[in-house]
Enzyme design. Structure first.
Site, short mmCIF file in Angstrom:
data_model
loop_
_atom_site.label_atom_id
_atom_site.label_comp_id
_atom_site.label_asym_id
_atom_site.label_seq_id
_atom_site.Cartn_x
_atom_site.Cartn_y
_atom_site.Cartn_z
N LYS A 1 47.78 20.17 9.70
CA LYS A 1 47.75 19.69 8.34
C LYS A 1 49.10 19.54 7.94
O LYS A 1 50.19 20.37 8.12
CB LYS A 1 47.08 21.07 7.47
N ASP B 1 52.54 20.93 -1.78
CA ASP B 1 51.32 21.13 -2.37
C ASP B 1 51.38 21.89 -3.85
O ASP B 1 51.70 22.84 -3.63
CB ASP B 1 50.19 22.08 -1.46
N LYS C 1 48.78 24.93 -9.19
CA LYS C 1 49.05 26.40 -8.86
C LYS C 1 49.84 26.94 -9.76
O LYS C 1 51.00 26.53 -9.99
CB LYS C 1 49.88 26.36 -7.57
N ASP D 1 53.24 24.27 3.47
CA ASP D 1 51.89 23.82 3.71
C ASP D 1 51.81 22.68 4.75
O ASP D 1 50.75 22.25 4.81
CB ASP D 1 51.29 23.41 2.29
N ASP E 1 42.87 21.53 -5.36
CA ASP E 1 43.90 22.29 -4.33
C ASP E 1 43.16 22.66 -3.23
O ASP E 1 43.72 23.38 -2.60
CB ASP E 1 43.99 23.64 -5.29
N GLU F 1 42.82 20.36 -0.77
CA GLU F 1 42.97 19.01 -0.51
C GLU F 1 43.35 18.82 1.15
O GLU F 1 43.35 18.03 1.61
CB GLU F 1 44.35 18.63 -1.17
N ARG G 1 41.85 20.25 3.71
CA ARG G 1 40.40 19.93 4.54
C ARG G 1 40.24 18.10 4.49
O ARG G 1 39.69 17.71 5.10
CB ARG G 1 39.49 20.70 3.87
#
Length: 605
Positions: free
Chosen positions: A345, A350, A357, A370, A458, A460, A462
């Site tokens: 990933k 993010d 967030k 992230d 959020d 995202e 996946r």
């Protein structure tokens, strides 16, 4: 920054923005030109920041004066070398003697080599143990200066703990203590005996040497005065490892280089570690090592491949997405016996998107990590490029982008009067004609043609991994796919900050990964790929939803979502949200590099 004037307050109505018309004023840096756009009109695909960029370079990194690629933390310049010299004959600034903790009612016993050294030093080692009431607890140490004129200026003892309890973590503690002593005592020439009675096996030595190298390699890349007393590395020039296995030391250097690359990437701020700079980092690996090739897909190429899930995440960001594919061929060429794909990933920042967030516990201040999965995959590429396991072809895949808030960002809720898919993401927009629903989100089409309802922007990671997994399996005859991601906070809730979670469709793969992690001291726990929860990711209007039902099990439903994008290959998902970062240990940990590299080596064996 964005100045927003909305028909409704931005908070808490961020998640249910109903007004289609609000003004956005972007104050662009560099040339101080402000440009205004209305959401009712069209927005440029990319925002110019007044910076001349070469070859699609990262706008933000260029504006910050960043290097072309986010760099590794530099490996220590000190020479660590195996030596067959006797400790009693060695000359230098500091000698380190490892000591096993004595069992209750017994006294500490020195090994033969340590006893000979003690005799040569007129009992200095025994006196140090007695005078400091040294017990040999793991990670403990004591130091004494010796009279001038002798071979050694200082002698130190390091506790190893009970020999019966000793494992990889103890070896790492021994190596870390060596680095701490070198930092605090400031020797230029040092030596360390290796424990005997029992002696350390080669893999345990490797763990100790890695810890020493990592401890001697501070991260001062972003310090303006790296040579100050506070920031400069230890003055150590050479560390002789008496009785060390030279092969274990060489492997430790390769593994340490990979871990330091991962630490450097994960610790770098998002204006340095952009998708563009990750691609540049991959290029550096490909250019340096034989057998490595690199492909980087730009946005247009990803569109042509139908990667709507990945591009849906990236569409709100200024930074262009970079789909990175490194390949390490099997030594000697020809068809490999095994073919592995590692997928990381690569969200270099993010924000959460429109499900932003916010508030305590959101961890937005740490969202540069992230891309920890991408960091682990690139670090493993660096290590494996050097150790070159026989008969194995390894692919390293990163769908890198940012998840940001803008007029073009994907939405967790959409207006039903217009197409639900951006024309830039799908050739044939999907229209929904059913009853209105407050939970209705944008629908993205992945490269395997599955449609995904975005319930939460959020969730995202996946989405980016979905297209990367499809790409990996499409390489053909891929035996194993392992994805690595800082995917869910739910995994931290379940396992705490030190363990990564693992979900897999294949028991043999699960066992092999657990063994690989255990052999290098990385904590990994198998989690259930629970079929009972599969229905939670169903959508009434699309094939899948990108979020499970409330009430717990979020890391499981995330894994179940990813499983939808692998058809035949053995697959495992590692959620490293917890161990990717450790504030007490200095931040980025480099977690995952050793497990991935060790698994590839085990497959070769």
């Amino acid at each position: 920054f964005f100045a927003l004037s909305c028909a409704e307050p931005l908070f808490p109505a961020m998640y249910k923005l109903r007004s289609r018309v609000f003004s956005v004023s972007l104050l662009l840096s560099s040339n101080s030109v402000a440009q205004g756009y209305s959401l009712g009109g069209s927005l440029p695909h990319r925002f110019s920041r007044g910076v001349a960029l070469r070859g699609g370079a990262s706008p933000r990194a260029a504006a910050a004066g960043a290097q072309e690629a986010a760099t590794a933390v530099p490996l220590t310049s000190a020479s660590l070398a195996a030596s067959d010299a006797a400790a009693s004959d060695w000359t230098g600034d500091m000698m380190v003697v490892p000591v096993w903790e004595a069992k209750e009612g017994e006294s500490i016993a020195l090994g033969a080599e340590a006893a000979a050294l003690d005799a040569a030093l007129s009992g200095a080692v025994a006196d140090l143990i007695a005078d400091s009431e040294f017990k040999g607890k793991a990670g403990s140490s004591a130091v004494v200066s010796l009279p001038r004129g002798g071979n050694v200026r200082k002698v130190a003892v390091v506790g190893m703990g009970l020999s019966t309890d000793f494992k990889i973590s103890g070896a790492r503690k021994f190596g870390a203590t060596l680095a701490t002593l070198a930092t605090e005592q400031k020797p230029k020439q040092a030596a360390a005996l290796l424990p005997t009675g029992p002696a350390l096996a080669a893999d345990t030595q490797q763990a100790a040497f890695e810890a020493a190298m990592l401890g001697l390699s501070p991260d001062t890349r972003y310090k303006s005065d790296a040579d100050s007393d506070e920031n400069k590395p230890p003055p150590l020039q050479a560390l002789a490892l008496l009785g060390a296995d030279a092969g274990a030391l060489a492997r430790a250097r390769s593994f340490s280089a990979g871990v330091l690359l991962t630490r450097g990437l994960v610790a770098s701020p998002a204006n340095y570690a952009t998708p563009t700079s990750l691609a540049a980092c991959a290029k550096e690996i490909a250019d340096r090592f034989e057998g490595m090739t690199l492909t980087v897909l730009e946005r247009a190429e990803c569109e042509a491949r139908g990667m709507g899930a990945y591009l849906g995440v990236s569409q709100g960001a200024v930074e262009p997405p970079k789909f990175i594919h490194l390949c390490l061929s099997a030594p000697g060429g020809g068809k490999p016996a095994k073919k592995i794909a590692y997928v990381g990933k690569g969200l270099t920042f993010d924000s959460g998107g429109y499900n932003i967030k916010a508030g305590a516990g959101s961890m937005i201040e740490k969202m540069k990590f992230d891309m920890g999965g991408a960091g682990a995959v690139l670090g493993a590429a660096r290590t494996l490029a050097e150790v070159r396991p026989a008969g194995v072809e390894v692919h390293f895949i990163v769908a890198s982008c940012e998840n940001m808030v803008s007029a073009e960002a994907m939405r967790p809720g959409a207006t039903l009067a217009r197409p639900l898919v951006s024309p830039r993401v799908a050739r044939h927009p999907i229209h929904y004609t059913g009853p209105p629903s407050d939970s209705l989100g944008d629908i993205l089409t992945a490269s395997n043609k599955k449609t995904i309802e975005v319930l939460n922007t959020d969730a995202e990671g996946r989405l980016t991994l979905a297209d990367a997994l499809v790409y990996a399996e499409a390489l053909g005859e891929v035996d194993t796919i392992v994805d690595v991601a800082t995917l869910t906070g739910a995994c931290i809730v379940a396992l705490g900050p030190d363990y990564a979670g693992m979900w897999s469709s294949d028991e043999a793969l699960s066992k092999a990964l657990l063994d690989a992690a255990a052999s290098h001291g990385e904590l990994l726990w198998q989690m259930p790929l629970a079929p009972e929860y599969r229905e939670q990711i169903n959508s009434k209007i699309a094939d899948l939803a990108n979020l499970g039902a409330p009430g717990g099990g979020g890391s499981i439903t995330a894994a179940l979502f990813l499983n939808e994008f692998v058809k035949e290959s053995a697959w495992a998902h590692l959620d490293i949200a917890g161990p990717v970062w450790n504030d007490k240990a200095g931040g980025a940990t480099g977690y995952g590099v050793r497990t991935l590299a060790a698994y590839a080596e085990a497959v070769a064996a």
